[in-house]
Design an enzyme around this catalytic site. Structure first.
Site, PDB file in Angstrom:
ATOM      1  CB  SER A   1      -0.601   0.142   1.466  1.00  0.00           C
ATOM      2  OG  SER A   1      -0.225   0.115   2.498  1.00  0.00           O
TER       3      SER A   1
ATOM      4  CG  ASP B   1      -3.434  -8.288   8.926  1.00  0.00           C
ATOM      5  OD1 ASP B   1      -3.905  -6.980   9.474  1.00  0.00           O
ATOM      6  OD2 ASP B   1      -2.270  -8.720   7.906  1.00  0.00           O
TER       7      ASP B   1
ATOM      8  CG  HIS C   1       6.362  -9.067   7.642  1.00  0.00           C
ATOM      9  ND1 HIS C   1       7.227  -8.163   7.699  1.00  0.00           N
ATOM     10  CD2 HIS C   1       5.294  -7.957   7.757  1.00  0.00           C
ATOM     11  CE1 HIS C   1       6.185  -6.361   7.151  1.00  0.00           C
ATOM     12  NE2 HIS C   1       5.065  -7.470   8.040  1.00  0.00           N
TER      13      HIS C   1
ATOM     14  NE  ARG D   1       2.515  -3.952  12.257  1.00  0.00           N
ATOM     15  CZ  ARG D   1       2.517  -3.898  11.051  1.00  0.00           C
ATOM     16  NH1 ARG D   1       1.773  -3.288  10.558  1.00  0.00           N
ATOM     17  NH2 ARG D   1       2.417  -5.309  10.338  1.00  0.00           N
TER      18      ARG D   1
ATOM     19  CG  HIS E   1      -0.732  -5.165   2.153  1.00  0.00           C
ATOM     20  ND1 HIS E   1       0.302  -5.248   3.223  1.00  0.00           N
ATOM     21  CD2 HIS E   1      -0.563  -3.808   1.262  1.00  0.00           C
ATOM     22  CE1 HIS E   1       0.461  -3.913   3.253  1.00  0.00           C
ATOM     23  NE2 HIS E   1      -0.534  -2.696   1.959  1.00  0.00           N
TER      24      HIS E   1
HETATM   25  C1  LIG Z   1       3.055 -12.327   4.425  1.00  0.00           C
HETATM   26  C2  LIG Z   1       3.788 -13.217   3.576  1.00  0.00           C
HETATM   27  C3  LIG Z   1       2.997 -12.261   1.630  1.00  0.00           C
HETATM   28  C4  LIG Z   1       5.763 -12.917   3.696  1.00  0.00           C
HETATM   29  O1  LIG Z   1       5.517 -14.007   2.040  1.00  0.00           O
HETATM   30  P1  LIG Z   1       7.100 -14.097   1.782  1.00  0.00           P
HETATM   31  O2  LIG Z   1       8.154 -12.565   1.774  1.00  0.00           O
HETATM   32  O3  LIG Z   1       6.523 -14.504   0.442  1.00  0.00           O
HETATM   33  O4  LIG Z   1       6.983 -14.859   3.073  1.00  0.00           O
HETATM   34  P2  LIG Z   1       8.666 -16.580   3.277  1.00  0.00           P
HETATM   35  O5  LIG Z   1       9.577 -15.563   2.293  1.00  0.00           O
HETATM   36  O6  LIG Z   1       8.494 -16.591   4.241  1.00  0.00           O
HETATM   37  O7  LIG Z   1       8.080 -17.396   1.663  1.00  0.00           O
HETATM   38  C5  LIG Z   1       8.595 -18.612   1.521  1.00  0.00           C
HETATM   39  C6  LIG Z   1       7.392 -19.753   1.702  1.00  0.00           C
HETATM   40  O8  LIG Z   1       6.582 -19.977   2.483  1.00  0.00           O
HETATM   41  C7  LIG Z   1       4.960 -19.900   3.001  1.00  0.00           C
HETATM   42  N1  LIG Z   1       4.823 -18.948   3.747  1.00  0.00           N
HETATM   43  C8  LIG Z   1       4.745 -17.788   4.280  1.00  0.00           C
HETATM   44  N2  LIG Z   1       4.168 -17.461   4.724  1.00  0.00           N
HETATM   45  C9  LIG Z   1       2.587 -19.018   5.529  1.00  0.00           C
HETATM   46  C10 LIG Z   1       1.743 -18.992   6.216  1.00  0.00           C
HETATM   47  N3  LIG Z   1       1.831 -17.559   7.226  1.00  0.00           N
HETATM   48  N4  LIG Z   1       1.530 -20.127   6.156  1.00  0.00           N
HETATM   49  C11 LIG Z   1       1.504 -20.890   4.702  1.00  0.00           C
HETATM   50  N5  LIG Z   1       2.828 -20.573   4.145  1.00  0.00           N
HETATM   51  C12 LIG Z   1       3.389 -19.888   4.268  1.00  0.00           C
HETATM   52  C13 LIG Z   1       4.972 -18.782   1.305  1.00  0.00           C
HETATM   53  O9  LIG Z   1       3.918 -19.046   1.045  1.00  0.00           O
HETATM   54  C14 LIG Z   1       6.364 -19.611   0.554  1.00  0.00           C
HETATM   55  O10 LIG Z   1       5.568 -20.664  -0.217  1.00  0.00           O
HETATM   56  P3  LIG Z   1       6.563 -21.208  -2.075  1.00  0.00           P
HETATM   57  O11 LIG Z   1       7.382 -21.325  -1.414  1.00  0.00           O
HETATM   58  O12 LIG Z   1       5.612 -22.462  -2.176  1.00  0.00           O
HETATM   59  O13 LIG Z   1       5.960 -20.129  -2.451  1.00  0.00           O
HETATM   60  C15 LIG Z   1       3.376 -14.284   3.904  1.00  0.00           C
HETATM   61  O14 LIG Z   1       4.010 -14.761   4.763  1.00  0.00           O
HETATM   62  C16 LIG Z   1       1.865 -15.287   3.548  1.00  0.00           C
HETATM   63  O15 LIG Z   1       1.321 -14.930   2.698  1.00  0.00           O
HETATM   64  N6  LIG Z   1       1.520 -14.908   5.429  1.00  0.00           N
HETATM   65  C17 LIG Z   1       0.128 -14.957   4.815  1.00  0.00           C
HETATM   66  C18 LIG Z   1      -0.626 -13.832   5.250  1.00  0.00           C
HETATM   67  C19 LIG Z   1      -0.681 -12.276   6.347  1.00  0.00           C
HETATM   68  O16 LIG Z   1      -0.986 -12.799   7.150  1.00  0.00           O
HETATM   69  N7  LIG Z   1      -0.650 -11.639   4.958  1.00  0.00           N
HETATM   70  C20 LIG Z   1      -0.247 -10.087   6.061  1.00  0.00           C
HETATM   71  C21 LIG Z   1       0.926  -9.796   6.332  1.00  0.00           C
HETATM   72  S1  LIG Z   1       1.199  -8.434   7.084  1.00  0.00           S
END
Ligand SMILES: CC(C)(COP(=O)(O)OP(=O)(O)OC[C@H]1O[C@@H](n2cnc3c(N)ncnc32)[C@H](O)[C@@H]1OP(=O)(O)O)[C@@H](O)C(=O)NCCC(=O)NCCS
Length: 442
Positions: free
Chosen positions: A242, A374, A319, A328, A272
């Site tokens: 954002s 969240d 994250h 937070r 997000h």
């Molecule tokens: C926030 C988020 C998008 C960060 O993504 P990122 O920087 O790519 O995270 P990572 O580098 O740790 O990801 C590596 C792997 O772990 C997975 N992973 C990360 N968080 C995960 C979670 N909460 N549940 C399951 N798998 C997860 C990713 O999908 C990725 O899988 P892949 O290699 O098969 O594509 C991710 O942690 C996520 O999807 N979280 C859940 C949604 C969420 O809470 N979003 C709000 C963020 S403030």
């Protein structure tokens, strides 16, 4: 599947295999000074390429706003009479000016935003034109776009605006927008969930207190929650979707309304801001599947594993930058311990907190198994009666506007350039690793 779609799928499958190989074999190779192939394919993680004055994120410690951590803000920012939580007006002042505000600064902002809060009718008409089933975030961005007719920057620019005055009109847009967003958000809430019974603003209240009032909640605890909520969601440095989108669109000199609406569309994505609705949905579904009441730790564990086995993420965990429990999340946990320690849903959130991290750690690929902002917010809102979870991202959006618009004022004040990074094709990458083309920096 039509033939073009089929053809696209074949091409995508092929290129996917090639990209995975490329990243595996050459991921650490630098195409530019300091930039690796893996970073280019993996969302530019770790590339420092933005300046954002309002806040700075440390992977282990969490966010600091102009140097102040969330516990420090809760201590030092001015509060509402008899309140214990910081007023968002104070945080906005801190982000914009870079100094802690006085009580008078905060009152100045409260009354200025109150004076500027009138929303023209055509904004409500635009929202009313959408079906009641439209997602609240869609209504929110449509409302912001409709309000763009009021942009001081756009009007002044069309009449010939000197570069040195860009910041001034952006400041006016920023103040007008922040003043009006709670009214638009509350209108959406009351339209969608309360039969269109709207509540007029109360000019005696602070910005967040008045927002709570217009949503229809008179409980002082809920007002306090809104103050805290509006503070902790406001900013998370510049690279999140954002903030980055608002900055990127703003870099084309799109006014604050166009820029914020773009940023809000990014916030509406489930990875997000939409994650806040996904968390509570996920918890409520878990409870329903288990027949209601308090689940055991083992039951939560089974549910988490089921979620993962279905190829879904556990919402509220992980994250892109943070590597520890999000402060937070901790601030909300503290709030809950003080105000609602016996709430059943809150207790489930805390049990999920004990259960999820070890499971995500065991997957071996999740870089951060800890909860983010969240993971907690929904349970607090449900406690006070705000159960319509599709609305939660709008609350996040109203708060996020504080940070991204303060930053936009700085973008214009510093005359930051049009953002335009270089991109390459995978074909170029392949030629590069084969030594057929030179690195970008060469
Ligand atoms: C926030 C988020 C998008 C960060 O993504 P990122 O920087 O790519 O995270 P990572 O580098 O740790 O990801 C590596 C792997 O772990 C997975 N992973 C990360 N968080 C995960 C979670 N909460 N549940 C399951 N798998 C997860 C990713 O999908 C990725 O899988 P892949 O290699 O098969 O594509 C991710 O942690 C996520 O999807 N979280 C859940 C949604 C969420 O809470 N979003 C709000 C963020 S403030």
């Amino acid at each position: 599947m039509g033939y073009i779609k089929e053809k696209f799928k074949v091409k995508a499958d092929e290129l996917n295999v090639e990209v995975k190989e490329l990243v595996k074999n050459y991921g650490t190779k630098k195409i530019d000074e300091g930039v690796t192939i893996a970073q280019v394919y993996q969302g530019m993680r770790g590339i420092t390429g933005l300046v954002t004055e309002t806040s700075l994120l440390d992977a282990n410690e969490g966010i600091r706003f102009r140097g102040y951590s969330i516990p420090e803000l809760r201590e030092h920012l001015p509060k509402a009479p008899n309140g214990a939580e910081p007023l968002p007006e104070g945080l906005f002042y801190l982000m914009l000016i870079g100094e802690l505000p006085t009580e008078a600064d905060v009152q100045y902002l409260s009354s200025m935003w109150g004076r500027r809060s009138h929303v023209p009718n055509h904004v409500f008409d635009a929202i009313e034109a959408l079906p009641i089933t439209a997602h609240p975030m869609t209504m929110f961005t449509v409302g912001i776009m409709a309000l763009q007719t009021e942009s001081s920057f756009a009007h002044a620019y069309s009449e010939g605006l000197n570069k040195k005055d860009y910041w001034s009109e952006t400041y006016e847009d920023t103040m007008n927008l922040i003043a009006r967003l709670p009214r638009i958000a509350a209108y959406i809430y009351r339209r969608k969930y309360k039969g269109g019974q709207h509540i007029q603003p109360n000019g005696m209240l602070d910005w967040a207190g008045n927002f709570a009032h217009m949503l229809g909640y008179s409980d002082e605890g809920f007002r306090e929650l809104m103050r805290l909520y509006m503070v902790i969601h406001a900013d998370h440095e510049g690279g999140n979707v954002s903030a980055h989108t608002t900055h990127l669109v703003g870099s084309a000199l799109s006014d604050a309304y166009l820029s914020l609406a773009a940023g809000m569309n990014g916030l509406a994505g489930p990875l997000h801001g939409l994650a806040n609705q996904e968390v509570i949905k996920w918890i409520l579904q878990m409870r329903e599947e288990l027949g209601g009441g308090m689940p055991t730790k083992e039951q939560i564990e089974t549910y988490v594993r089921k979620t993962l086995s279905e190829g879904k993420v556990v919402p509220g965990y992980g994250h892109a930058v943070l590597r520890k429990t999000d402060p937070r999340f901790s601030a909300q946990m503290e709030f809950a311990k003080k105000h609602l320690p016996n709430d059943e849903l809150v207790k489930i959130v805390w049990m999920v907190y004990e259960t999820v991290p070890p499971i995500l750690k065991d997957l071996g690929k999740v870089k951060n198994p800890w909860p983010n902002v969240d993971a907690h917010s929904g349970a607090l809102l449900v406690h006070y009666g705000l159960v319509e979870y599709e609305f939660y991202t709008v609350l996040f959006g109203v708060s996020r506007a504080l940070g991204v618009l303060a930053s936009l004022c700085w973008d214009r004040a510093l005359g930051l350039s049009l953002e335009r990074p270089k991109s390459v094709t995978t074909e170029w990458m392949k030629e590069f690793v084969e030594g057929k083309v030179d690195a970008i920096a060469d």
